[in-house]
Structure formats: C-alpha cells, structure tokens
Write a protein that holds these residues in place. Structure first.
Motif, PDB file in Angstrom:
ATOM      1  N   MET A  43     -18.698 -31.612 -12.989  1.00  0.00           N
ATOM      2  CA  MET A  43     -17.436 -32.244 -12.665  1.00  0.00           C
ATOM      3  C   MET A  43     -16.582 -31.346 -11.780  1.00  0.00           C
ATOM      4  O   MET A  43     -15.935 -31.809 -10.865  1.00  0.00           O
ATOM      5  CB  MET A  43     -16.663 -32.586 -13.948  1.00  0.00           C
ATOM      6  CG  MET A  43     -17.418 -33.510 -14.882  1.00  0.00           C
ATOM      7  SD  MET A  43     -17.893 -35.072 -14.123  1.00  0.00           S
ATOM      8  CE  MET A  43     -16.407 -36.003 -14.392  1.00  0.00           C
ATOM      9  N   CYS A  44     -16.551 -30.047 -12.105  1.00  0.00           N
ATOM     10  CA  CYS A  44     -15.774 -29.123 -11.275  1.00  0.00           C
ATOM     11  C   CYS A  44     -16.492 -28.961  -9.935  1.00  0.00           C
ATOM     12  O   CYS A  44     -17.688 -28.681  -9.890  1.00  0.00           O
ATOM     13  CB  CYS A  44     -15.637 -27.764 -11.959  1.00  0.00           C
ATOM     14  SG  CYS A  44     -14.889 -26.528 -10.884  1.00  0.00           S
ATOM     15  N   GLU A  45     -15.759 -29.161  -8.849  1.00  0.00           N
ATOM     16  CA  GLU A  45     -16.389 -29.128  -7.527  1.00  0.00           C
ATOM     17  C   GLU A  45     -16.869 -27.741  -7.135  1.00  0.00           C
ATOM     18  O   GLU A  45     -17.751 -27.587  -6.304  1.00  0.00           O
ATOM     19  CB  GLU A  45     -15.398 -29.628  -6.467  1.00  0.00           C
ATOM     20  CG  GLU A  45     -15.190 -31.134  -6.548  1.00  0.00           C
ATOM     21  CD  GLU A  45     -14.121 -31.611  -5.584  1.00  0.00           C
ATOM     22  OE1 GLU A  45     -13.965 -31.004  -4.514  1.00  0.00           O
ATOM     23  OE2 GLU A  45     -13.432 -32.590  -5.925  1.00  0.00           O
ATOM     24  N   LYS A  46     -16.259 -26.720  -7.738  1.00  0.00           N
ATOM     25  CA  LYS A  46     -16.614 -25.356  -7.340  1.00  0.00           C
ATOM     26  C   LYS A  46     -17.766 -24.776  -8.167  1.00  0.00           C
ATOM     27  O   LYS A  46     -18.724 -24.262  -7.625  1.00  0.00           O
ATOM     28  CB  LYS A  46     -15.377 -24.465  -7.447  1.00  0.00           C
ATOM     29  CG  LYS A  46     -15.515 -23.140  -6.754  1.00  0.00           C
ATOM     30  CD  LYS A  46     -14.172 -22.462  -6.632  1.00  0.00           C
ATOM     31  CE  LYS A  46     -14.310 -21.124  -5.934  1.00  0.00           C
ATOM     32  NZ  LYS A  46     -13.020 -20.438  -5.825  1.00  0.00           N
ATOM     33  N   CYS A  47     -17.672 -24.892  -9.502  1.00  0.00           N
ATOM     34  CA  CYS A  47     -18.679 -24.231 -10.344  1.00  0.00           C
ATOM     35  C   CYS A  47     -19.533 -25.217 -11.146  1.00  0.00           C
ATOM     36  O   CYS A  47     -20.390 -24.808 -11.907  1.00  0.00           O
ATOM     37  CB  CYS A  47     -18.010 -23.239 -11.290  1.00  0.00           C
ATOM     38  SG  CYS A  47     -17.176 -24.009 -12.701  1.00  0.00           S
ATOM     39  N   GLN A  48     -19.295 -26.495 -10.981  1.00  0.00           N
ATOM     40  CA  GLN A  48     -20.053 -27.539 -11.665  1.00  0.00           C
ATOM     41  C   GLN A  48     -19.894 -27.509 -13.183  1.00  0.00           C
ATOM     42  O   GLN A  48     -20.813 -27.881 -13.925  1.00  0.00           O
ATOM     43  CB  GLN A  48     -21.521 -27.486 -11.262  1.00  0.00           C
ATOM     44  CG  GLN A  48     -21.682 -27.626  -9.752  1.00  0.00           C
ATOM     45  CD  GLN A  48     -22.796 -28.550  -9.373  1.00  0.00           C
ATOM     46  OE1 GLN A  48     -23.945 -28.185  -9.465  1.00  0.00           O
ATOM     47  NE2 GLN A  48     -22.461 -29.747  -8.972  1.00  0.00           N
ATOM     48  N   HIS A  49     -18.761 -27.037 -13.640  1.00  0.00           N
ATOM     49  CA  HIS A  49     -18.460 -27.140 -15.065  1.00  0.00           C
ATOM     50  C   HIS A  49     -18.576 -28.605 -15.466  1.00  0.00           C
ATOM     51  O   HIS A  49     -18.046 -29.475 -14.779  1.00  0.00           O
ATOM     52  CB  HIS A  49     -17.037 -26.625 -15.337  1.00  0.00           C
ATOM     53  CG  HIS A  49     -16.763 -26.406 -16.790  1.00  0.00           C
ATOM     54  ND1 HIS A  49     -16.667 -27.447 -17.678  1.00  0.00           N
ATOM     55  CD2 HIS A  49     -16.606 -25.268 -17.507  1.00  0.00           C
ATOM     56  CE1 HIS A  49     -16.448 -26.950 -18.886  1.00  0.00           C
ATOM     57  NE2 HIS A  49     -16.407 -25.642 -18.818  1.00  0.00           N
ATOM     58  N   PRO A  50     -19.292 -28.901 -16.558  1.00  0.00           N
ATOM     59  CA  PRO A  50     -19.552 -30.311 -16.858  1.00  0.00           C
ATOM     60  C   PRO A  50     -18.355 -31.091 -17.375  1.00  0.00           C
ATOM     61  O   PRO A  50     -18.365 -32.315 -17.339  1.00  0.00           O
ATOM     62  CB  PRO A  50     -20.655 -30.255 -17.909  1.00  0.00           C
ATOM     63  CG  PRO A  50     -20.579 -28.903 -18.502  1.00  0.00           C
ATOM     64  CD  PRO A  50     -19.991 -27.991 -17.470  1.00  0.00           C
ATOM     65  N   LYS A  55     -11.014 -29.367  -8.213  1.00  0.00           N
ATOM     66  CA  LYS A  55     -11.558 -28.478  -7.186  1.00  0.00           C
ATOM     67  C   LYS A  55     -11.872 -27.100  -7.736  1.00  0.00           C
ATOM     68  O   LYS A  55     -12.606 -26.331  -7.142  1.00  0.00           O
ATOM     69  CB  LYS A  55     -10.587 -28.378  -6.012  1.00  0.00           C
ATOM     70  CG  LYS A  55     -10.460 -29.697  -5.256  1.00  0.00           C
ATOM     71  CD  LYS A  55     -10.028 -29.469  -3.833  1.00  0.00           C
ATOM     72  CE  LYS A  55      -9.857 -30.761  -3.063  1.00  0.00           C
ATOM     73  NZ  LYS A  55     -11.083 -31.572  -2.985  1.00  0.00           N
ATOM     74  N   SER A  56     -11.267 -26.744  -8.869  1.00  0.00           N
ATOM     75  CA  SER A  56     -11.645 -25.541  -9.598  1.00  0.00           C
ATOM     76  C   SER A  56     -11.206 -25.735 -11.045  1.00  0.00           C
ATOM     77  O   SER A  56     -10.470 -26.664 -11.353  1.00  0.00           O
ATOM     78  CB  SER A  56     -11.005 -24.287  -8.987  1.00  0.00           C
ATOM     79  OG  SER A  56      -9.620 -24.340  -9.137  1.00  0.00           O
ATOM     80  N   CYS A  57     -11.710 -24.853 -11.925  1.00  0.00           N
ATOM     81  CA  CYS A  57     -11.403 -25.026 -13.348  1.00  0.00           C
ATOM     82  C   CYS A  57     -11.089 -23.677 -13.967  1.00  0.00           C
ATOM     83  O   CYS A  57     -11.035 -22.668 -13.275  1.00  0.00           O
ATOM     84  CB  CYS A  57     -12.577 -25.702 -14.044  1.00  0.00           C
ATOM     85  SG  CYS A  57     -14.044 -24.654 -14.157  1.00  0.00           S
ATOM     86  N   SER A  58     -10.932 -23.637 -15.280  1.00  0.00           N
ATOM     87  CA  SER A  58     -10.551 -22.375 -15.933  1.00  0.00           C
ATOM     88  C   SER A  58     -11.635 -21.316 -15.769  1.00  0.00           C
ATOM     89  O   SER A  58     -11.367 -20.124 -15.876  1.00  0.00           O
ATOM     90  CB  SER A  58     -10.265 -22.625 -17.414  1.00  0.00           C
ATOM     91  OG  SER A  58     -11.403 -23.188 -18.031  1.00  0.00           O
ATOM     92  N   THR A  59     -12.879 -21.717 -15.510  1.00  0.00           N
ATOM     93  CA  THR A  59     -13.936 -20.724 -15.306  1.00  0.00           C
ATOM     94  C   THR A  59     -13.865 -20.128 -13.911  1.00  0.00           C
ATOM     95  O   THR A  59     -13.919 -18.917 -13.733  1.00  0.00           O
ATOM     96  CB  THR A  59     -15.328 -21.372 -15.489  1.00  0.00           C
ATOM     97  OG1 THR A  59     -15.424 -21.865 -16.816  1.00  0.00           O
ATOM     98  CG2 THR A  59     -16.436 -20.377 -15.236  1.00  0.00           C
ATOM     99  N   CYS A  60     -13.750 -20.969 -12.898  1.00  0.00           N
ATOM    100  CA  CYS A  60     -13.945 -20.488 -11.524  1.00  0.00           C
ATOM    101  C   CYS A  60     -12.644 -20.225 -10.784  1.00  0.00           C
ATOM    102  O   CYS A  60     -12.676 -19.820  -9.626  1.00  0.00           O
ATOM    103  CB  CYS A  60     -14.831 -21.450 -10.740  1.00  0.00           C
ATOM    104  SG  CYS A  60     -14.112 -23.081 -10.537  1.00  0.00           S
ATOM    105  N   ILE A  61     -11.513 -20.436 -11.441  1.00  0.00           N
ATOM    106  CA  ILE A  61     -10.245 -20.248 -10.742  1.00  0.00           C
ATOM    107  C   ILE A  61     -10.071 -18.795 -10.286  1.00  0.00           C
ATOM    108  O   ILE A  61      -9.398 -18.514  -9.304  1.00  0.00           O
ATOM    109  CB  ILE A  61      -9.057 -20.719 -11.616  1.00  0.00           C
ATOM    110  CG1 ILE A  61      -7.800 -20.838 -10.760  1.00  0.00           C
ATOM    111  CG2 ILE A  61      -8.810 -19.801 -12.812  1.00  0.00           C
ATOM    112  CD1 ILE A  61      -7.001 -22.069 -11.057  1.00  0.00           C
TER     113      ILE A  61
END
Ligand SMILES: [Zn+2]
Length: 234
Positions: A43-50, A55-61
């Motif tokens: 779902m996350c466009e950057k890291c594909q967090h499911p 465009k980014s999430c708590s993992t890839c921000i």
C-alpha cells in the motif's frame, strides 16, 4: 488458471529450463522446484508496507536516500506466523542463506517479477547486492541471477563492503540503524559518475541496511538509488 506472464529460465541446478510466472496473485515456479509464492499487495508507495497507505509511511519516512523499493512477497517471522498462512517464500528466504542454488532461484524469481511488473527499475544503470562480510553471499547469487534474467550487464558487487557480521534482524530498531552505519562502508573500487543504482537484497525489515547502502552510493556519485527485494517483513 493461465499465466499472466511467464518466462523460461535456465538454472545451474537443472538441465531443463524452469518456468517462472504469475497466476492470480502468486508466482509459480515449475518442476523440479514446484513453488508458489504469494505476492504482497503493497500500500505504501515507497516501501510497500502492506497496511499503511500513501507516499510514505512510519517505516520509510526516515529514508532519505532510497527512491523506493519493490518487493515480491511477505517475510513472516516465526513468532508472527499463523495457521493457514502461505510461508513458502519465508522458508525459502531463510534457507537460501546457506543454499546458493535456492538463492539463484530466488534471484531469477525477482528478475522475472521486476521485468514484468516494474520494468522502470531496469533503467538503473548499475545493479549491486547488499554486501556480506565474507562474499559471495546469498545476495550476491541473487543479484547475479537477477542480472542474467533481466539482461543487465553492469553488475557491480564491489562497490560496498561490510566490515562486521552482526545479524541486524536480531537487533532493536535503534541499534539496527547504528550498526548498519558502522558496518557498511564504501570500497576502494567505487566509481559512480551520476549513474542510478538498483540494490538487490533478500529481506526488507525497516530499511536500515538499504538506506545506509543508498546513502554511501549517493555520496559517491549515484544519482538515484532504488531497491528490489524478495521479502518484506510483516
Ligand atoms: Zn512506507
């Protein structure tokens, strides 16, 4: 069910070519391997967090140097596995650490997957693997097979070096970043003049390794750095 895409691939482990392709939401590998890997729906466009959309999430921000990463499937740690889950990719990723033939197969799977689903990644001029303390590692075998399948001619596994051998996945969040910064360094062979680089790795957890490698590559002249990974820890 018929293939959405498929390719015939030669592996050093078998005389006859093996078919790797997608049916529904799975990547199939034909006999003698007979694998079915479930594709992750990122779902996350950057890291594909499911589960995190955007465009980014708590993992890839906190990734500053990786443009984005594309992933085949889920890597499910033992403590999070539940009955009925398809864990074949998880098992193979675990076993590939000590099995060059399996690492080669997984590199081919990643190559076929990226060629058909994310061909833009293949415009990267240089391909490299996350380095190991004592090469060649499973990631080197994967990158080699990936380049064979995708026709990339510029595999450079000499760009980065790993000075330690810490199992990053055993560490907590903060130690992982600290250790990644200490262990990965640029090698003397580094020569990047504005080329873009695609990093190949087996498992993405919080991206500390990829981000550290990407920051070194960018400081050394890479224009952009992308990632292609087999399993995303969920
Ligand atoms: Zn993300």
């Amino acid at each position: 069910m018929s293939y959405i895409y498929s390719e015939s691939v030669h592996l050093s482990s078998s005389k006859d070519p093996v078919t790797i392709g997608r049916k529904g939401n799975q990547i199939y590998v034909s006999s003698p391997w007979n694998r079915e890997y479930e594709i992750i729906t990122g779902m996350c466009e950057k890291c594909q967090h499911p589960y995190q959309i955007g465009k980014s999430c708590s993992t890839c921000i906190i990734w500053d140097n990786i443009e984005y990463v594309r992933v085949v499937g889920a890597y499910i740690p033992k403590k999070r596995q539940t009955a009925g889950q398809n864990i074949s990719l998880t098992d193979d990723l675990w076993n590939a650490k000590g099995d060059p033939m399996l690492a080669e197969l997984l590199g081919c799977v990643l190559g076929v997957f990226v060629r058909h689903q994310y061909p833009k990644l293949l415009t990267s001029q240089i391909v490299t693997a996350v380095p190991a303390k004592t090469p060649p590692s499973h990631a080197d075998y994967m990158a080699e097979a990936f380049c064979r399948v995708t026709g990339n001619k510029d595999l450079r596994n000499d760009l980065l070096v790993r000075e330690g051998d810490t199992k990053l996945w055993r560490l907590g969040w903060e130690d992982r970043w600290k250790t990644a910064n200490e262990e990965f360094q640029v090698s003397n062979q580094l020569a990047i003049n504005g080329e873009s680089v695609l990093i190949i790795d087996d498992i993405l957890t919080n991206g500390a390794t990829l981000e550290r490698c990407a920051s070194l590559l960018k400081k050394s002249g890479a224009s952009k750095v992308f990632g292609a990974v087999l399993g995303r820890t969920i």
